[in-house]
Design a protein around this motif. Structure first.
Motif, PDB file in Angstrom:
ATOM      1  N   LEU A  35    -104.234-115.496  60.351  1.00 12.34           N
ATOM      2  CA  LEU A  35    -105.154-114.869  59.404  1.00 12.34           C
ATOM      3  C   LEU A  35    -106.374-114.304  60.112  1.00 12.34           C
ATOM      4  N   PRO A  66     -95.712-112.278  61.994  1.00 12.35           N
ATOM      5  CA  PRO A  66     -96.034-113.229  60.933  1.00 12.35           C
ATOM      6  C   PRO A  66     -94.803-113.837  60.270  1.00 12.35           C
ATOM      7  N   VAL A  67     -93.747-113.053  60.131  1.00  8.32           N
ATOM      8  CA  VAL A  67     -92.578-113.587  59.421  1.00  8.32           C
ATOM      9  C   VAL A  67     -91.955-114.714  60.227  1.00  8.32           C
ATOM     10  N   LEU A 103     -94.551-117.768  60.094  1.00  8.47           N
ATOM     11  CA  LEU A 103     -94.903-118.373  58.806  1.00  8.47           C
ATOM     12  C   LEU A 103     -93.712-118.956  58.069  1.00  8.47           C
ATOM     13  N   SER A 104     -92.502-118.473  58.380  1.00  9.62           N
ATOM     14  CA  SER A 104     -91.351-119.032  57.668  1.00  9.62           C
ATOM     15  C   SER A 104     -91.037-120.446  58.143  1.00  9.62           C
ATOM     16  N   TYR A 140     -91.426-119.527  42.720  1.00  6.49           N
ATOM     17  CA  TYR A 140     -91.929-118.396  43.492  1.00  6.49           C
ATOM     18  C   TYR A 140     -91.874-118.696  44.984  1.00  6.49           C
ATOM     19  N   ALA A 144     -88.470-118.675  46.755  1.00  4.44           N
ATOM     20  CA  ALA A 144     -87.823-117.403  47.071  1.00  4.44           C
ATOM     21  C   ALA A 144     -88.077-116.965  48.504  1.00  4.44           C
ATOM     22  N   PHE A 145     -89.092-117.523  49.134  1.00  3.66           N
ATOM     23  CA  PHE A 145     -89.458-117.053  50.466  1.00  3.66           C
ATOM     24  C   PHE A 145     -88.794-117.850  51.582  1.00  3.66           C
ATOM     25  N   HIS A 146     -88.208-118.989  51.254  1.00  9.87           N
ATOM     26  CA  HIS A 146     -87.687-119.847  52.304  1.00  9.87           C
ATOM     27  C   HIS A 146     -86.224-120.164  52.063  1.00  9.87           C
ATOM     28  N   GLY A 172     -84.840-112.953  45.829  1.00  9.04           N
ATOM     29  CA  GLY A 172     -85.305-112.920  47.214  1.00  9.04           C
ATOM     30  C   GLY A 172     -86.804-112.742  47.233  1.00  9.04           C
ATOM     31  N   PRO A 173     -87.387-112.699  48.423  1.00  2.00           N
ATOM     32  CA  PRO A 173     -88.844-112.579  48.497  1.00  2.00           C
ATOM     33  C   PRO A 173     -89.369-111.318  47.834  1.00  2.00           C
ATOM     34  N   GLN A 209     -92.186-111.381  44.964  1.00  2.31           N
ATOM     35  CA  GLN A 209     -93.475-110.731  45.158  1.00  2.31           C
ATOM     36  C   GLN A 209     -93.725-109.704  44.069  1.00  2.31           C
ATOM     37  N   GLN A 231    -101.470-115.891  49.436  1.00  5.71           N
ATOM     38  CA  GLN A 231    -100.706-114.658  49.565  1.00  5.71           C
ATOM     39  C   GLN A 231    -100.560-114.248  51.015  1.00  5.71           C
ATOM     40  N   ALA A 232    -101.630-114.424  51.755  1.00 10.11           N
ATOM     41  CA  ALA A 232    -101.593-113.949  53.142  1.00 10.11           C
ATOM     42  C   ALA A 232    -100.618-114.752  53.989  1.00 10.11           C
ATOM     43  N   THR A 233    -100.332-115.999  53.574  1.00  8.98           N
ATOM     44  CA  THR A 233     -99.430-116.811  54.383  1.00  8.98           C
ATOM     45  C   THR A 233     -98.002-116.775  53.879  1.00  8.98           C
ATOM     46  N   ARG A 234     -97.675-115.879  52.999  1.00 14.23           N
ATOM     47  CA  ARG A 234     -96.262-115.697  52.630  1.00 14.23           C
ATOM     48  C   ARG A 234     -95.514-115.195  53.858  1.00 14.23           C
ATOM     49  N   PRO A 235     -94.349-115.759  54.137  1.00 14.40           N
ATOM     50  CA  PRO A 235     -93.621-115.317  55.338  1.00 14.40           C
ATOM     51  C   PRO A 235     -92.889-113.994  55.132  1.00 14.40           C
ATOM     52  N   VAL A 236     -93.661-112.981  54.837  1.00 14.85           N
ATOM     53  CA  VAL A 236     -93.085-111.651  54.701  1.00 14.85           C
ATOM     54  C   VAL A 236     -93.947-110.685  55.492  1.00 14.85           C
ATOM     55  N   ALA A 237     -93.349-109.562  55.828  1.00 11.74           N
ATOM     56  CA  ALA A 237     -94.102-108.553  56.559  1.00 11.74           C
ATOM     57  C   ALA A 237     -95.088-107.890  55.621  1.00 11.74           C
TER      58      ALA A 237
END
Lengths: 313, 128, 556
Positions: free
Chosen positions: A61, A80-81, A84-85, A108, A111-113, C267-268, C272, C352-358
């Protein structure tokens, strides 16, 4: 998403020479530390020492102004991906969207992991006694921290980063959080990096400790070595010394009159010799607890900064 | 197994575990052949780092108080401590030094101290 | 500071120094413009009295006078409106927290040894005095010189209206902190009604001379009643009662729960998109619905009042709805999507900033949500006006408006331009959020409008205009190219983001060009700039800059 796993001997977090300035204030000054896999690393410091700033660098950050930060061998700002994952994070201010419900939050974040374990998440939710229909802005402080910890843990991250996990929590919730952290560590290969100003919990769960003051790391090492190398000596002088006696090897000297207590940091021989020179006798010799060590080190920092700054009349 | 850990004690946590475990074995609250909780479980219960518990267990094993059986856990040793008599006395000598120094400091003389030790021994015997 | 009242007044000043400075700047700027407008108008009339009407100097002087008075008129209108909004915000005294949104009177003041009456009286009285001062300053210094001679401002009417508006605004903010949705709705209604009521003296309604005193009496009564209501309400809030209405909140929550997410996300990207829509979509569409309903309601009252105006009645609905939709709702939507709806803040939450997405995924979700909500808003507006048309028996007129008039499509495309507004600037998270960023946007767009209007009135500058447009188009494409390249290099976006945006732009611009071609030759004015202008309308550079801006927000 095919990410090559980092080698098992590479530190999970490697920070070298990191500095950061916010306008005129120097928030971090050449900080270097390394967190190995499977370790619990405790970051100790007073409020404003730079702990949150350091943690934000680990998460990408904040960009490193000088020096570098590598998590799993990668730069968290550039990738970051990938970083952070594999990280679970609980922020100091627990900023979760207030309008969301607890179950929506879980869905929510899931969905990211890919590695999300729904059964485990459900077990945690029951254990933390979180009502799935409750809105996050209605949760109490403790429940909010638990909700944040839930979504950080449920995907079984390789690295768990916690910024002041127990701040503002009552002892019951604090214990629950620590138990959850200990359970994470007991799973193989998981690393925990957390900051706290509550020294007893640092002492309970950390393997390695780093103490920060005013943006610098003042002490770093294995917790048991630190505890073993620092001890408290109470000296009895035959006559009251005129001013605070100067003793080599003593970090911090308190007391008055005939008895003075010094906190020693390993240079035991020097301290004993210096004491003998002044004619003092050792009457008590006990191990020092972490908060005594910390206060002594912090006190040392303060006196150093006093010496550097000219006294204004 | 009920242990009480206090981080502010000044004594390292693993040492507190070791001491308390030894006390429990010595006072008969842990009988030979009884299983100690697994490292994970004890760590969660006490809310301490599992490595600390592991270190305590390793030290207890080295001291002969417990034995680790392959895969099935840690158990209190059947025979007493396998240490040689000399080593056992050396361990106790350290404790005795502390006790004697304290007694001197508190101006309790040797006969009173010996009477006290006998009394505590009797109390422990009666608890079994 | 000797007394609590002085301390409170000082706090209002200190907390809002920047706001007061802005008000002063607005006033001074419009004063200058007004002076210049009168100067040039005077010069033009002097010349026309000396020289024959067809003389070149006279024509030039008249043109210049028209330019300046139009400039002064536009800016005065806009900045006066903004000044009033800023005043409302300043004297409303509310503070915001990240999770719980806006408060009423800050709770920390309740623990001070100050009676509730004083807490209420100081901002109310100082606010009313300030509004009166503002009104007199603007009406005497700025508006009087530039308004046509036959138009006089009814001072009493406006003073009472504005004071009552401020008092009402404050009362609503202070007495309803526990009911954020109700409060937001009522505040929107209040501001909309004030806007309509302040236009009434110029609307030539029948029986206005009888109606005005009646309205003024209503304003007066509200102005007197508001302090008491506020006092009672704040006393309740202070005591801890009146925090919320559990039954109502539970009901609203249950309603909200019926549309809560029950399925898992694919999915992400889906997750989002959902959070972006949920965060802002409901609030945006609800506020649009409230205002449309209000406009329809007012028109229904007017219709029943006996003023039968045929086709014009549809215009009276269609016009305000479109105005609100395009000039207020659309840019605010664009701004809201960039930040957190609850707190109006632009920097990314760490969650939000630490979501593991680009970065690109975060941006795409925002763009998609923005477009979906914007289209939903248009649909809502079209349906509402359609229903009104059905009810008032003017369905074919509605059909005409939506299917046969070009204007609507052009307005639609332009509103897309407004929607993106200063999108990349807001996404950086390093500029203030609402309301200051909205001020900047308004200034930029009114300025652009002035420039376009000026070029429209001075056809001899056509070559320069074309050159400028060409330069702007080249700049747009150049910036887009460089920005996309940087975003790809830094792996903030994937190739499909770039291809998608560029293809959409190509299609959109093609559509605008086709529109421009159809539109050319219809009017009696010079429309050669239309084709190159059509290239500028559809947003591309701003979409390309968005990932860079978001990366700046995420990694500081």
């Amino acid at each position: 998403m095919n990410m090559p796993t980092s080698s098992p001997h590479e530190p999970v977090i490697a920070i070298n020479g990191l500095s950061r300035r916010f306008k005129s204030k120097l928030a971090l000054e050449t900080v270097s530390l390394a967190v190995e896999r499977g370790q619990v690393f405790g970051l100790v410091g007073a409020n404003g020492a730079g702990k949150t700033t350091l943690i934000k660098h680990v998460l990408g950050l904040l960009k490193a102004e000088s020096g570098f930060v590598r998590v799993f061998g990668r730069d968290p700002v550039a990738e970051p991906v990938a970083v952070l994952s594999r990280v679970g994070f609980l922020s100091e201010d627990r900023d979760l969207p207030g309008w969301m419900r607890v179950d929506e939050l879980i869905r929510y974040t899931r969905a990211f992991h890919r590695a999300w374990d729904s059964a485990y998440a459900e077990r945690l939710r029951e254990q933390f006694q979180l009502d799935p229909a409750a809105r996050i802005k209605q949760l109490s402080r403790g429940e909010l921290a638990k909700a944040g910890l839930l979504v950080a843990l449920a995907h079984r991250p390789e690295l768990l980063v916690l910024d002041e996990p127990s701040s503002g929590l009552d002892p019951v919730v604090r214990r629950e959080m620590l138990e959850a952290i200990v359970r994470t560590v007991a799973d193989e290969g998981r690393t925990v990096f957390f900051s706290s100003h509550l020294l007893d919990e640092i002492e309970r769960v950390s393997d390695r400790v780093a103490m920060m003051a005013k943006g610098r790391v003042v002490l770093q090492g294995r917790l048991d070595e630190i505890l073993e190398s620092h001890f408290r000596l109470t000296l009895r002088f035959p006559t009251p010394p005129p001013a605070q006696p100067k003793l080599a090897g003593a970090l911090h000297l308190t007391g008055g009159g005939l008895e003075w207590t010094a906190l020693c940091n390993g240079a035991r021989g020097e301290l004993e010799a210096a004491a003998a020179v002044l004619g003092a006798r050792i009457v008590e010799d006990t191990p020092a607890s972490l908060d005594e060590i910390f206060l002594a080190r912090m006190g040392g920092e303060r006196s150093i900064s006093d010496q550097l700054q000219p006294k204004v009349k | 197994m009920l242990l009480h850990i206090s981080p502010k004690d000044g004594v390292p946590i693993y040492r507190q575990i070791v001491n308390q475990a030894k006390y429990l074995v010595g006072s008969g609250r842990l009988v030979p052949g009884e299983e100690l909780p697994p490292i994970r479980v004890l760590a969660e219960q006490l809310v301490v780092n599992p490595n600390t518990v592991a270190r305590a267990y390793a030290e207890l094993e080295h001291a002969g108080v417990v034995t680790k059986r392959h895969g099935s856990g840690t158990y209190v040793s059947d025979n007493g401590s396998p240490l040689k008599r000399g080593e056992k006395l050396k361990i106790l000598a350290q404790r005795a030094d502390g006790l004697v120094a304290e007694a001197q400091h508190l101006e309790i003389d040797l006969s009173e101290l010996l009477e006290l030790i006998r009394e505590r021994h009797r109390a422990m015997q009666s608890k079994e | 500071m000797n007394s609590p009242a002085a301390a409170l007044a000082w706090e209002i000043w200190r907390k809002n120094r920047f706001g007061f400075l802005l008000l002063l700047v607005f006033l001074v700027v419009c004063l200058g413009l007004s002076r210049l407008a009168t100067h040039f108008a005077a010069e033009a009339s002097r010349l026309s009295s000396l020289l024959p009407a067809a003389a070149a100097e006279v024509i030039e002087a008249n043109a210049r006078a028209t330019d300046w008075s139009s400039l002064a008129g536009w800016w005065s209108g806009v900045l006066l409106g903004l000044s009033l909004l800023v005043t409302l915000a300043v004297f409303a005294f509310a503070e915001s927290s990240r999770m719980r949104g806006f408060s009423g009177i800050p709770a920390r003041l309740f623990t001070l040894p100050v009676p509730t009456g004083r807490l209420v009286a100081v901002p109310l009285v100082s606010g009313v005095c300030f509004v009166a001062l503002l009104y007199f300053a603007w009406s005497r210094l700025v508006l009087a010189p530039i308004l046509p001679a036959e138009l006089t401002l009814p001072d009493g009417y406006f003073l009472l209206l504005l004071s009552a508006a401020l008092a009402g605004f404050q009362t609503l903010v202070w007495t309803l902190p526990g009911f954020p949705r109700t409060r937001a709705t009522l505040l929107t209604l209040l501001v909309s009604s004030v806007a309509i009521l302040s236009a009434l003296p110029f609307a030539e309604l029948n029986r206005w001379s009888e109606r005005m005193p009646a309205l003024m009496a209503i304003y007066g009564v509200s102005l007197v009643a508001a302090p008491f209501v506020a006092w009672l309400g704040v006393a309740q809030v202070r005591k801890g009662e009146w925090r919320d209405w559990p039954a109502l909140t539970a009901l609203l929550n249950r309603l909200a729960d019926t549309v809560s997410r029950r399925r898992d996300f694919a999915g992400p990207a889906a997750a989002q998109f959902w959070i972006e829509c949920r965060r802002n979509g409901r609030l945006a569409l609800w506020s649009l619905a409230v205002v449309i309903f209000f406009i329809l309601g007012v028109n229904a009252i007017l219709l029943l009042d006996g003023r039968a105006y045929g086709r014009a009645s549809l215009d009276a609905v269609y016009g305000p709805v479109l105005l609100f939709l395009v000039f207020i709702w659309t840019p605010v939507l664009g701004l809201m999507v960039c930040g957190e709806a609850a707190t109006r803040r632009l920097p990314l939450m760490t969650f939000q900033a630490t979501r593991p997405v680009a970065v690109g995924a975060l941006v795409s979700a925002k763009l998609k949500a923005m477009l979906v909500v914007w289209l939903a808003g248009w649909l809502l507006a079209a349906l509402s006006v359609g229903l009104w048309a059905m009810w008032s028996g003017q369905l074919d007129a509605w059909y005409d408006q939506f299917y046969r008039e070009r204007d609507l499509v052009i307005v639609g495309v332009l509103s897309l331009h407004f929607l993106f507004g200063l999108f990349p600037l807001w996404l950086t998270g390093r500029v203030p959020g609402l309301p200051w960023s909205f001020v900047v946007l308004l200034i930029v767009y009114v300025g652009l409008g002035n420039v376009i209007g000026w070029f429209g009135r001075h056809p001899n500058w056509r070559e320069t205009a074309l050159l400028l447009i060409g330069f702007a188009a080249a700049l747009k494409l150049g910036v887009a190219f460089l920005a996309f390249r940087q975003a790809l290099k830094q792996k903030w976006v994937r190739r499909d983001f770039v291809f998608g945006s560029v293809s959409i732009w190509v299609v959109g611009t093609g559509f605008c060009l086709w529109l421009a071609l159809r539109f050319m030759g219809r009017g009696d004015w010079d429309d050669t700039p239309l084709l190159p202008l059509a290239v500028l309308v559809f947003p591309l550079a701003r979409v390309a800059l968005a990932p860079l801006a978001m990366a700046m927000n995420r990694h500081r």
